[in-house]
Write a protein that holds these residues in place. Structure first.
Motif, PDB file in Angstrom:
ATOM      1  N   CYS A 153      11.101   4.585 -14.633  1.00  0.00           N
ATOM      2  CA  CYS A 153      10.822   3.153 -14.624  1.00  0.00           C
ATOM      3  C   CYS A 153      10.486   2.753 -13.185  1.00  0.00           C
ATOM      4  O   CYS A 153      11.259   3.067 -12.251  1.00  0.00           O
ATOM      5  N   ARG A 154       9.335   2.073 -12.997  1.00  0.00           N
ATOM      6  CA  ARG A 154       8.883   1.733 -11.644  1.00  0.00           C
ATOM      7  C   ARG A 154       9.662   0.559 -11.042  1.00  0.00           C
ATOM      8  O   ARG A 154       9.489   0.249  -9.860  1.00  0.00           O
ATOM      9  N   ASN A 155      10.554  -0.048 -11.829  1.00  0.00           N
ATOM     10  CA  ASN A 155      11.331  -1.176 -11.316  1.00  0.00           C
ATOM     11  C   ASN A 155      12.731  -0.741 -10.901  1.00  0.00           C
ATOM     12  O   ASN A 155      13.156  -1.012  -9.774  1.00  0.00           O
ATOM     13  N   CYS A 156      13.452  -0.003 -11.847  1.00  0.00           N
ATOM     14  CA  CYS A 156      14.829   0.386 -11.535  1.00  0.00           C
ATOM     15  C   CYS A 156      14.947   1.829 -11.033  1.00  0.00           C
ATOM     16  O   CYS A 156      15.978   2.208 -10.473  1.00  0.00           O
ATOM     17  N   GLU A 173       0.823  -1.212   0.000  1.00  0.00           N
ATOM     18  CA  GLU A 173       0.000   0.000   0.000  1.00  0.00           C
ATOM     19  C   GLU A 173       0.863   1.271   0.000  1.00  0.00           C
ATOM     20  O   GLU A 173       0.573   2.238  -0.723  1.00  0.00           O
ATOM     21  N   MET A 174       1.933   1.217   0.801  1.00  0.00           N
ATOM     22  CA  MET A 174       2.814   2.371   0.848  1.00  0.00           C
ATOM     23  C   MET A 174       3.481   2.608  -0.510  1.00  0.00           C
ATOM     24  O   MET A 174       3.540   3.750  -1.017  1.00  0.00           O
ATOM     25  N   GLU A 175       3.989   1.491  -1.125  1.00  0.00           N
ATOM     26  CA  GLU A 175       4.625   1.658  -2.415  1.00  0.00           C
ATOM     27  C   GLU A 175       3.652   2.143  -3.482  1.00  0.00           C
ATOM     28  O   GLU A 175       3.974   3.015  -4.286  1.00  0.00           O
ATOM     29  N   LEU A 232       1.575   6.294  -6.889  1.00  0.00           N
ATOM     30  CA  LEU A 232       0.481   7.167  -7.340  1.00  0.00           C
ATOM     31  C   LEU A 232       0.814   8.646  -7.096  1.00  0.00           C
ATOM     32  O   LEU A 232       0.520   9.518  -7.920  1.00  0.00           O
ATOM     33  N   LEU A 233       1.441   8.873  -5.923  1.00  0.00           N
ATOM     34  CA  LEU A 233       1.840  10.254  -5.636  1.00  0.00           C
ATOM     35  C   LEU A 233       2.887  10.747  -6.643  1.00  0.00           C
ATOM     36  O   LEU A 233       2.862  11.914  -7.087  1.00  0.00           O
ATOM     37  N   GLU A 234       3.838   9.814  -6.991  1.00  0.00           N
ATOM     38  CA  GLU A 234       4.822  10.206  -7.985  1.00  0.00           C
ATOM     39  C   GLU A 234       4.167  10.517  -9.333  1.00  0.00           C
ATOM     40  O   GLU A 234       4.534  11.477 -10.012  1.00  0.00           O
ATOM     41  N   LYS A 235       3.197   9.655  -9.683  1.00  0.00           N
ATOM     42  CA  LYS A 235       2.491   9.901 -10.938  1.00  0.00           C
ATOM     43  C   LYS A 235       1.777  11.250 -10.918  1.00  0.00           C
ATOM     44  O   LYS A 235       1.824  12.028 -11.876  1.00  0.00           O
ATOM     45  N   ASP A 236       1.120  11.474  -9.742  1.00  0.00           N
ATOM     46  CA  ASP A 236       0.438  12.778  -9.617  1.00  0.00           C
ATOM     47  C   ASP A 236       1.436  13.923  -9.696  1.00  0.00           C
ATOM     48  O   ASP A 236       1.164  14.970 -10.324  1.00  0.00           O
ATOM     49  N   ILE A 237       2.612  13.712  -9.091  1.00  0.00           N
ATOM     50  CA  ILE A 237       3.634  14.777  -9.114  1.00  0.00           C
ATOM     51  C   ILE A 237       4.119  15.025 -10.533  1.00  0.00           C
ATOM     52  O   ILE A 237       4.281  16.173 -10.973  1.00  0.00           O
ATOM     53  N   HIS A 238       4.337  13.907 -11.292  1.00  0.00           N
ATOM     54  CA  HIS A 238       4.785  14.073 -12.679  1.00  0.00           C
ATOM     55  C   HIS A 238       3.754  14.811 -13.516  1.00  0.00           C
ATOM     56  O   HIS A 238       4.081  15.719 -14.288  1.00  0.00           O
ATOM     57  N   GLU A 239       2.502  14.394 -13.343  1.00  0.00           N
ATOM     58  CA  GLU A 239       1.453  15.060 -14.129  1.00  0.00           C
ATOM     59  C   GLU A 239       1.314  16.531 -13.740  1.00  0.00           C
ATOM     60  O   GLU A 239       1.146  17.409 -14.596  1.00  0.00           O
ATOM     61  N   LYS A 285      10.692  15.355  -0.828  1.00  0.00           N
ATOM     62  CA  LYS A 285      10.385  14.525   0.352  1.00  0.00           C
ATOM     63  C   LYS A 285       9.991  13.121  -0.035  1.00  0.00           C
ATOM     64  O   LYS A 285      10.409  12.141   0.591  1.00  0.00           O
ATOM     65  N   LEU A 286       9.180  13.029  -1.124  1.00  0.00           N
ATOM     66  CA  LEU A 286       8.768  11.702  -1.576  1.00  0.00           C
ATOM     67  C   LEU A 286       9.967  10.887  -2.051  1.00  0.00           C
ATOM     68  O   LEU A 286      10.066   9.678  -1.794  1.00  0.00           O
ATOM     69  N   SER A 287      10.894  11.526  -2.748  1.00  0.00           N
ATOM     70  CA  SER A 287      12.092  10.791  -3.197  1.00  0.00           C
ATOM     71  C   SER A 287      12.925  10.338  -2.006  1.00  0.00           C
ATOM     72  O   SER A 287      13.469   9.237  -1.993  1.00  0.00           O
ATOM     73  N   ASP A 288      13.001  11.179  -0.954  1.00  0.00           N
ATOM     74  CA  ASP A 288      13.726  10.767   0.255  1.00  0.00           C
ATOM     75  C   ASP A 288      13.057   9.595   0.928  1.00  0.00           C
ATOM     76  O   ASP A 288      13.713   8.660   1.421  1.00  0.00           O
ATOM     77  N   ILE A 289      11.707   9.611   0.960  1.00  0.00           N
ATOM     78  CA  ILE A 289      10.975   8.496   1.579  1.00  0.00           C
ATOM     79  C   ILE A 289      11.222   7.209   0.814  1.00  0.00           C
ATOM     80  O   ILE A 289      11.426   6.137   1.403  1.00  0.00           O
ATOM     81  N   LEU A 290      11.210   7.289  -0.501  1.00  0.00           N
ATOM     82  CA  LEU A 290      11.473   6.095  -1.311  1.00  0.00           C
ATOM     83  C   LEU A 290      12.874   5.555  -1.061  1.00  0.00           C
ATOM     84  O   LEU A 290      13.096   4.349  -0.998  1.00  0.00           O
TER      85      LEU A 290
END
Length: 621
Positions: A577-580, A353-355, A360-367, A539-544
């Motif tokens: 890329c959501r994998n690498c 769920e967190m990932e 989704l947050l990253e997608k929203d951020i990109h958009e 912040k989101l990148s730091d959390i990831l």
């Protein structure tokens, strides 16, 4: 016109000297004797005609004997020394030939010559010459025409002998004596008179007078000289009045021209103001369209965000259902390890769920970053439009300054027009003073010479008619002055309208500044939102990085695609890329596969897609 002093000089002093010369050369030259006799006869006929006409007291007609004798003497004078021309019928002396030259020397004599040629009863050149002399006397231009004729001796030599009267000094003396005939008014009927067959015989009995007649002639000469002086004075006053009237008319014409120029300048200024108003309306409409577009774009972005939230909620519900199914299967297969697997499933579900939420947050951020880029482009366009509007406002300010200068020039011109109107009023007052002085002179002239000359009374009445005409002209000029004042009031009204339009333009300036301030405020709000989104992305990148072991590359660190190494731009966007966690272009990451962390298919790059497919083929479970 010749003065009485010139008449006296030409009529007495010069004539006496010519008589002496004529008598000295009479014995040696018979032509000189003839010239002297004709000169004396011309003197007597002209003098007798003037004296008798003044005593007669009314207009002369064709039957008046002194006038008939004058024409006979003039005919003999003009015939003296004419060259004989040979023709088929015999020898002929044509008097009409030299008189016909006058129309070439003086354009005013063309009318007389044309009327003489059109007379039906005249058949001979002599009759035409007699008619011409009568018409020139009625026109009071006989002396002027003959003076022009005797000055061109090169033309007269074709018609006269070298010792003729018209080529010698006696002709100039006779022309000077003819000036005195301008005081005579004659009304001669040329059309019904038989001028071809008249016999020109000089009656010497009319010029034989006694001492009493000489005394009376001296008195009449003195009266004639005084009358001529008064006549010249009145004519001089008339010339001065005509010159003043001409000057006033020239001033009025110049004022009309300046007024028309002012009206044209006002029309040009009005057209420029209308153009500025149209440009201002266009700018307002463009600004309103830009605001509408930005509001519509913000509404669209808000709708997209709400749709993404709904999809997130629906995906979360599907994950819950999948989790319940998996739990039921685990309870059926391994009940003895239920507690341990429940804890693992809970941890895995939380992690998933967190990932998923982070993705989704990253997608929203990109958009949102894409939308922010579009908003930035729109803001740049708005900036360019604002710069253009500011430049247009500066140009409109310069045009307003120019219009203010035009208004000041118009005011200066109105002041000049008022000054010229004052000068015209002064000139009118001076003309009225001259008119009053002329009226006083005519009144005195009436009192002094009322019983002596009815003909002069008629001339004075003619002058009074001219004065009435001048008064009507003055009234017309006053009406012109009133119209000019009305035009000045209209121009002042137009200046007031221009000032009100300038105030309206100032109000439009204030509205433009207010819109500019609102635009600045919107810019600051957008910049604050961009900063907040950048902070949230960091912040989101730091959390990831803290939660997962994979490296999530930042947008700032990637300028080229990792696979094809093409540079990113507005058309070639960045995709993770959501994998690498690396950044690729759309063509290198146009793959979707479900990952362990997300049951839904997500975007992966080409290399990760190949590796995942290889893993799936090697481990089918």
């Amino acid at each position: 016109m010749y003065s009485p002093q010139s008449l006296h000089r030409w009529g007495i002093t010069h004539s006496e000297s010519m008589e002496r010369l004529a008598y000295s050369h009479a014995l040696r030259d018979p032509m000189a004797m003839e010239r002297a006799n004709l000169l004396n006869m011309a003197k007597l006929s002209i003098k007798g005609l003037i004296e008798s006409a003044l005593s007669f007291g009314r207009t002369l007609d064709s039957d008046y004997p002194p006038l008939q004798q004058f024409f006979v003497v003039m005919e003999h004078c003009l015939k003296h020394g004419l060259k004989v021309k040979k023709s088929f019928l015999g020898f002929n002396k044509s008097l009409w030939g030299p008189l016909e030259l006058v129309e070439k020397l003086c354009p005013e004599a063309v009318e007389i010559s044309a009327s003489v040629r059109d007379l039906p009863g005249l058949k001979t050149p002599l009759g035409r010459a007699r008619a011409w002399l009568r018409l020139a006397l009625m026109q009071k231009r006989l002396a002027d025409y003959l003076r022009l004729l005797i000055t061109r001796k090169d033309l007269l030599s074709d018609f006269y002998e070298h010792s003729a009267l018209m080529l010698e000094e006696e002709g100039a003396v006779i022309v000077g004596l003819l000036v005195g005939l301008n005081v005579i008014d004659a009304n001669l009927c040329v059309k019904g008179e038989d001028l071809d067959s008249q016999v020109g015989v000089i009656d010497f009995s009319m010029y034989l007078k006694n001492d009493i007649d000489d005394y009376r002639s001296e008195e009449r000469n003195s009266q004639i000289s005084s009358i001529l002086d008064q006549k010249n004075y009145v004519e001089e006053l008339n010339r001065q009045l005509n010159s003043t009237v001409g000057g006033l008319q020239g001033r009025v014409d110049s004022l009309e021209k300046s007024n028309s120029k002012l009206v044209e300048e006002l029309a040009i200024a009005k057209n420029n103001i209308i153009k500025l108003q149209e440009e201002n309306q266009q700018l307002r409409s463009e600004n309103s369209l830009i605001l509408q577009k930005t509001q519509e774009h913000l509404e669209v972005t808000q709708g997209d965000a709400s749709v993404e939230r709904d999809t997130y909620k629906q995906s979360r519900q599907g994950l819950d259902e999948m989790y319940n199914d998996a739990q039921r299967q685990l309870k059926e297969e391994c009940q003895h390890r239920q507690d341990v697997e429940n804890e693992l499933v809970v941890q895995m579900s939380m992690k998933q769920e967190m990932e998923l939420a982070m993705k989704l947050l990253e997608k929203d951020i990109h958009e949102k970053q894409d939308t922010l880029i579009g908003l930035r482009h729109q803001l740049d366009e708005v900036k360019v439009i604002n710069v253009e509007m500011y430049q247009k406002m500066q140009s409109s300010d310069e045009e307003m300054k120019k219009k203010n200068d035009v208004i000041t020039r118009l005011e200066e011109k109105t002041n000049q027009i008022t000054a010229t109107m004052k000068q015209l009023e002064q000139r009118l007052q001076e003309a009225e003073r001259h008119r009053t002085s002329a009226e006083e002179g005519t009144r005195r002239f009436k009192l002094d010479f009322a019983n002596k000359a009815d003909s002069l009374q008629r001339q004075i009445e003619h002058r009074e008619r001219q004065l009435q005409q001048l008064e009507t002209d003055l009234k017309i000029e006053r009406e012109w002055r009133q119209t000019l004042l009305n035009d000045l009031e209209r121009e002042r009204d137009t200046v007031a309208q221009l000032s009100t339009e300038a105030l309206q333009i100032n109000g439009l300036k204030k509205e433009f500044h207010r819109l500019h301030d609102e635009n600045v405020q919107l810019k600051t709000i957008c910049e604050d939102q961009e900063q907040a989104l950048e902070e949230l992305g960091s912040k989101l990148s730091d959390i990831l990085l803290l939660q997962g072991g994979q490296v999530w590359l930042k947008d700032k660190d990637a300028s080229h695609c990792k696979l094809c190494e093409k540079e990113f731009s507005i058309s070639r966007r960045k995709h993770h890329c959501r994998n690498c966690g690396e950044i690729f272009c759309n063509s290198c990451s146009d793959n979707e596969l479900p990952l362990p962390a997300s049951p839904k298919p997500v975007r992966v790059c080409d290399t990760c897609h190949a590796l995942l497919l290889q893993r799936c083929s090697s481990n089918p479970t």
